[in-house]
Design a protein around this motif. Structure first.
Motif, PDB file in Angstrom:
ATOM      1  N   GLU A   9      55.337  16.989 -10.959  1.00  0.00           N
ATOM      2  CA  GLU A   9      55.406  15.589 -10.544  1.00  0.00           C
ATOM      3  C   GLU A   9      55.457  14.648 -11.740  1.00  0.00           C
ATOM      4  O   GLU A   9      56.220  13.712 -11.772  1.00  0.00           O
ATOM      5  CB  GLU A   9      54.161  15.291  -9.702  1.00  0.00           C
ATOM      6  CG  GLU A   9      54.316  14.075  -8.824  1.00  0.00           C
ATOM      7  CD  GLU A   9      54.477  14.490  -7.375  1.00  0.00           C
ATOM      8  OE1 GLU A   9      55.013  13.712  -6.612  1.00  0.00           O
ATOM      9  OE2 GLU A   9      54.075  15.617  -7.036  1.00  0.00           O
ATOM     10  N   PHE A  12      58.626  13.370 -13.868  1.00  0.00           N
ATOM     11  CA  PHE A  12      59.670  12.510 -13.311  1.00  0.00           C
ATOM     12  C   PHE A  12      59.182  11.120 -12.929  1.00  0.00           C
ATOM     13  O   PHE A  12      59.929  10.316 -12.455  1.00  0.00           O
ATOM     14  CB  PHE A  12      60.278  13.174 -12.084  1.00  0.00           C
ATOM     15  CG  PHE A  12      60.949  14.462 -12.420  1.00  0.00           C
ATOM     16  CD1 PHE A  12      62.182  14.445 -13.038  1.00  0.00           C
ATOM     17  CD2 PHE A  12      60.337  15.667 -12.167  1.00  0.00           C
ATOM     18  CE1 PHE A  12      62.809  15.613 -13.382  1.00  0.00           C
ATOM     19  CE2 PHE A  12      60.938  16.839 -12.516  1.00  0.00           C
ATOM     20  CZ  PHE A  12      62.182  16.819 -13.122  1.00  0.00           C
ATOM     21  N   GLN A  13      57.923  10.863 -13.207  1.00  0.00           N
ATOM     22  CA  GLN A  13      57.398   9.606 -12.705  1.00  0.00           C
ATOM     23  C   GLN A  13      57.985   8.386 -13.387  1.00  0.00           C
ATOM     24  O   GLN A  13      58.251   7.376 -12.767  1.00  0.00           O
ATOM     25  CB  GLN A  13      55.886   9.594 -12.824  1.00  0.00           C
ATOM     26  CG  GLN A  13      55.250  10.047 -11.523  1.00  0.00           C
ATOM     27  CD  GLN A  13      53.798  10.298 -11.646  1.00  0.00           C
ATOM     28  OE1 GLN A  13      53.219  10.134 -12.714  1.00  0.00           O
ATOM     29  NE2 GLN A  13      53.186  10.719 -10.577  1.00  0.00           N
ATOM     30  N   GLU A  16      61.226   7.346 -11.962  1.00  0.00           N
ATOM     31  CA  GLU A  16      61.091   6.757 -10.639  1.00  0.00           C
ATOM     32  C   GLU A  16      60.776   5.274 -10.731  1.00  0.00           C
ATOM     33  O   GLU A  16      61.365   4.448 -10.062  1.00  0.00           O
ATOM     34  CB  GLU A  16      59.969   7.480  -9.905  1.00  0.00           C
ATOM     35  CG  GLU A  16      60.071   7.427  -8.418  1.00  0.00           C
ATOM     36  CD  GLU A  16      59.118   8.420  -7.790  1.00  0.00           C
ATOM     37  OE1 GLU A  16      59.236   8.662  -6.607  1.00  0.00           O
ATOM     38  OE2 GLU A  16      58.264   8.969  -8.523  1.00  0.00           O
TER      39      GLU A  16
ATOM     40  N   SER B 186      67.763  14.815 -11.735  1.00  0.00           N
ATOM     41  CA  SER B 186      66.412  14.247 -11.823  1.00  0.00           C
ATOM     42  C   SER B 186      65.913  13.832 -10.436  1.00  0.00           C
ATOM     43  O   SER B 186      64.744  13.995 -10.102  1.00  0.00           O
ATOM     44  CB  SER B 186      66.413  13.046 -12.752  1.00  0.00           C
ATOM     45  OG  SER B 186      67.277  12.061 -12.238  1.00  0.00           O
ATOM     46  N   GLN B 190      62.668  14.940  -7.722  1.00  0.00           N
ATOM     47  CA  GLN B 190      61.819  13.999  -6.970  1.00  0.00           C
ATOM     48  C   GLN B 190      61.776  14.363  -5.493  1.00  0.00           C
ATOM     49  O   GLN B 190      60.714  14.384  -4.871  1.00  0.00           O
ATOM     50  CB  GLN B 190      62.378  12.581  -7.065  1.00  0.00           C
ATOM     51  CG  GLN B 190      62.249  11.928  -8.397  1.00  0.00           C
ATOM     52  CD  GLN B 190      62.887  10.549  -8.359  1.00  0.00           C
ATOM     53  OE1 GLN B 190      63.131   9.989  -7.303  1.00  0.00           O
ATOM     54  NE2 GLN B 190      63.157  10.014  -9.536  1.00  0.00           N
ATOM     55  N   ASN B 193      59.875  17.580  -4.865  1.00  0.00           N
ATOM     56  CA  ASN B 193      58.433  17.373  -4.969  1.00  0.00           C
ATOM     57  C   ASN B 193      57.890  16.601  -3.777  1.00  0.00           C
ATOM     58  O   ASN B 193      56.813  16.881  -3.270  1.00  0.00           O
ATOM     59  CB  ASN B 193      58.092  16.633  -6.263  1.00  0.00           C
ATOM     60  CG  ASN B 193      58.288  17.536  -7.467  1.00  0.00           C
ATOM     61  OD1 ASN B 193      58.233  18.757  -7.331  1.00  0.00           O
ATOM     62  ND2 ASN B 193      58.549  16.953  -8.622  1.00  0.00           N
TER      63      ASN B 193
END
Lengths: 305, 323
Positions: A9, A12-13, A16, B186, B190, B193
């Protein structure tokens, strides 16, 4: 064989968050498309202005000081003047006022016939396309029959049998023009019902009626609007033809077609009597056709981006 | 694993299409597997091998040609209208193309709320609104997105909307039809997950179809490998990657790119020769027989059954027949 790509997790935060900030607001609506398309085409601007003027003038026709149907033989065949912009006709009626009232009839018949046409055509088209199978076969053969009929001939026959009047005219006109609308909407519906979002809705347990109203109808609106604007033009034209043949609106009421017919007898002495209604029909139909073409290029391209 | 209750039971499922001139296209041919409650079964295979058809037939979107699919003990294809409606509240789907799966004329709110309205899950407008916002929050969107149009969103965000729509009816089973193959790498992570998080929270059972092997491994408990309408291998995901048994699986896994160039160079790649045979006229016997380097004479005539070779590791190959 083991793959080394480690995904969790955390990695990739950041991405985002960035993406949320970047969210570009980009609006696209039917009206904006249409406005843009009209502005980029001078013919379309002219068509819109002309139609607006005609429609407003026809709506305001009662403001005219003359009664369109009152005979005044003393003043027959007056030349165009300030009192009578288009002159007067063989019974001394103000020709300009008659043209405006005639326009009311023509436009009303045009719009109503279009409305009825679209209602019948869209309903049959969506039914046929969505349900498919035997019903589709049946409805489409039925549609084919209507497309194959020589409509003008039958309209003449029907109009001479039925009680003449506006309602008859509208119903007869729409009876012979819904078929092409049904074809268009059927084709669109058939392509739409295979789309993922329709399937998703079906997966959610939506009933066929709900899908037709919520998902299919809004998405075929573009082609339907185009068909409608072209439909108004053809309805006005057919109404004029029928009136010209004496099968439309009954005397003494005027429509552009019946005015043409009246002018026929004096075509050599008073050619302008034929020119005014003829020109009005020509320009109105032309404007609706141009508008239809513009709407088509604005609404039909399928690339929504 | 096998002591868990079975959620979806697929037995000898067949789906044939009419290819014209009396020929049949065998998209899915005699496939059997079980999905246990709470697990994720991944199905991999190359394009056109029948993964999506298999999945869609499993959840009753397509009519079957033969075999049987049971969801919680009920045959999916013979549901009554009422049962069908209840089924739609339990089994939902996430689509491959996030650009095609959302109605361009609806607002996000209406898309997500559709399921709630159809199944009458909310008592009033306020509760509906609360539910929609909660769903959006759950998939990582916020309240201000609710009243926007679909075309304002990127692919990843659209896929999130699609997930929220599927979750709106609080399903027990989720069929993900290549939900990540239309997305950036990418964004893929997301979404994966997110799906894993949701599965944990909601105890979902998932059928996950993909052709990205590393992603499938990441999300799945067990993986099935399909080739030309047949299930050739089915096993726990780490098992499958550690020790692929079927020659096709071996070739498939050897093609997975490795991020380390040195390791990549040292690895032996299994090159397959020839093309995938047409599903209209598949080879008799083992479907892989024409391209397999271990091919034996019996492979051409006798179709291998899917057999348990090791505990929980099924393979359909004559190489592992009892000697």
């Amino acid at each position: 064989m083991e793959n080394n790509l480690v995904l969790n997790e955390k990695s990739f935060q950041r991405m985002e968050k960035k993406q949320k900030d970047l969210g570009v607001v980009y609006h696209r609506s039917i009206w904006k498309d249409v406005k843009k398309e009209i502005k980029s085409n001078p013919m379309a601007v002219f068509a819109c202005i002309f139609l607006a003027v005609i429609i407003i003038a026809c709506l305001l026709a009662p403001l005219s000081p003359y009664d369109p149907n009152k005979l005044d033989i003393a003043n027959k065949f007056l030349a165009p003047s300030l009192q009578h912009p288009f002159g007067t006709d063989e019974y001394g009626r103000d020709y300009f006022t008659r043209a405006l009232y005639g326009g009311r009839v023509s436009l009303l018949v045009g719009f109503s016939a279009m409305f009825v046409t679209i209602c019948i055509g869209t309903t049959i088209g969506i039914f046929s396309g969505y349900i498919g199978g035997k019903l589709d076969m049946l409805l489409m053969r039925f549609t084919d029959i209507f497309l194959a009929l020589p409509s003008m001939l039958l309209m003449v026959v029907l109009n001479s049998f039925l009680k003449p009047g506006m309602t008859t005219l509208i119903l007869v006109l729409s009876l012979f023009s819904w078929a092409s609308v049904a074809r268009i909407t059927r084709a669109e519906t058939m392509s739409l019902k295979e789309r993922d979002y329709v399937i998703a809705s079906k997966n959610l347990g939506a009933s066929s009626v709900l899908i037709a109203v919520k998902h299919i109808l809004p998405n075929i609106l573009g082609p339907v609007i185009v068909a409608a604007s072209l439909g108004v033009a053809s309805a006005i034209l057919t109404e004029s033809s029928l009136s010209f043949l004496g099968l439309g609106i009954s005397i003494p009421h005027a429509s552009w077609g019946s005015m043409l017919q009246g002018a026929q007898s004096y075509i050599l002495d008073k050619p302008m009597m034929a020119v005014y209604p003829g020109l009005l029909i020509l320009l109105t139909v032309l404007s609706f056709n141009i508008l239809g073409d513009v709407l088509r290029s604005a609404l039909e391209p399928k690339i929504v981006k | 694993m096998s002591n868990r209750p079975v959620e979806l039971e697929v037995k000898h499922l067949c789906k044939y299409y009419n290819a014209g001139r009396k020929r049949l296209l065998k998209a899915v041919d005699d496939v059997s597997f079980d999905i246990y409650k709470g697990e994720t079964l991944g199905i991999v295979g190359e394009s056109g091998c029948g993964k999506t058809t298999c999945g869609k037939t499993c959840i009753g979107m397509l009519e079957k040609t033969g075999g049987e699919v049971k969801f919680q003990g009920k045959d999916v294809h013979t549901l009554s209208k009422k049962e069908r409606f209840d089924f739609s509240g339990k089994v939902q789907m996430i689509f491959q193309d996030p650009y095609a799966s959302l109605d361009p004329h609806q607002k996000v709110y209406d898309i997500v709320a559709e399921g709630i309205r159809i199944h009458k899950l909310a008592k009033d407008k306020a509760e509906e609104e609360h539910m929609v916002l909660e769903l959006l929050d759950m998939v990582g969107l916020n309240a201000e997105h609710a009243m926007r149009n679909v075309h304002e969103f990127s692919g990843g965000q659209r896929q999130r909307i699609g997930i929220a729509r599927a979750l709106a009816v609080d399903p027990e089973f989720l069929f993900c039809d290549e939900p990540i193959s239309a997305l950036d790498v990418s964004i893929q992570a997301q979404i994966i997950n997110l799906l894993m998080k949701l599965q944990k929270e909601k105890h979902l059972t998932m059928l996950f179809i993909a052709h990205d092997l590393s992603m499938v491994k990441h999300i799945s408990d067990r993986i099935g490998v399909m080739y030309l309408g047949n299930m050739v291998e089915l096993s726990g995901s780490s098992d499958l990657y550690r020790k692929p048994l079927h020659p096709y699986t071996q070739a498939l896994l050897s093609a997975v790119p490795i991020a380390d160039p040195k390791a990549s160079r040292e690895r032996k790649k299994i090159m397959l020769t020839g093309d995938v045979p047409s599903p209209v006229n598949p080879p008799a016997g083992c479907r892989f027989s024409g391209r397999c380097k271990y091919c034996m004479s019996q492979c051409f005539d006798l179709k291998p059954e899917l057999k348990e070779v090791e505990a929980g590791h099924y393979v359909a190959c004559h190489l592992y027949d009892e000697k």
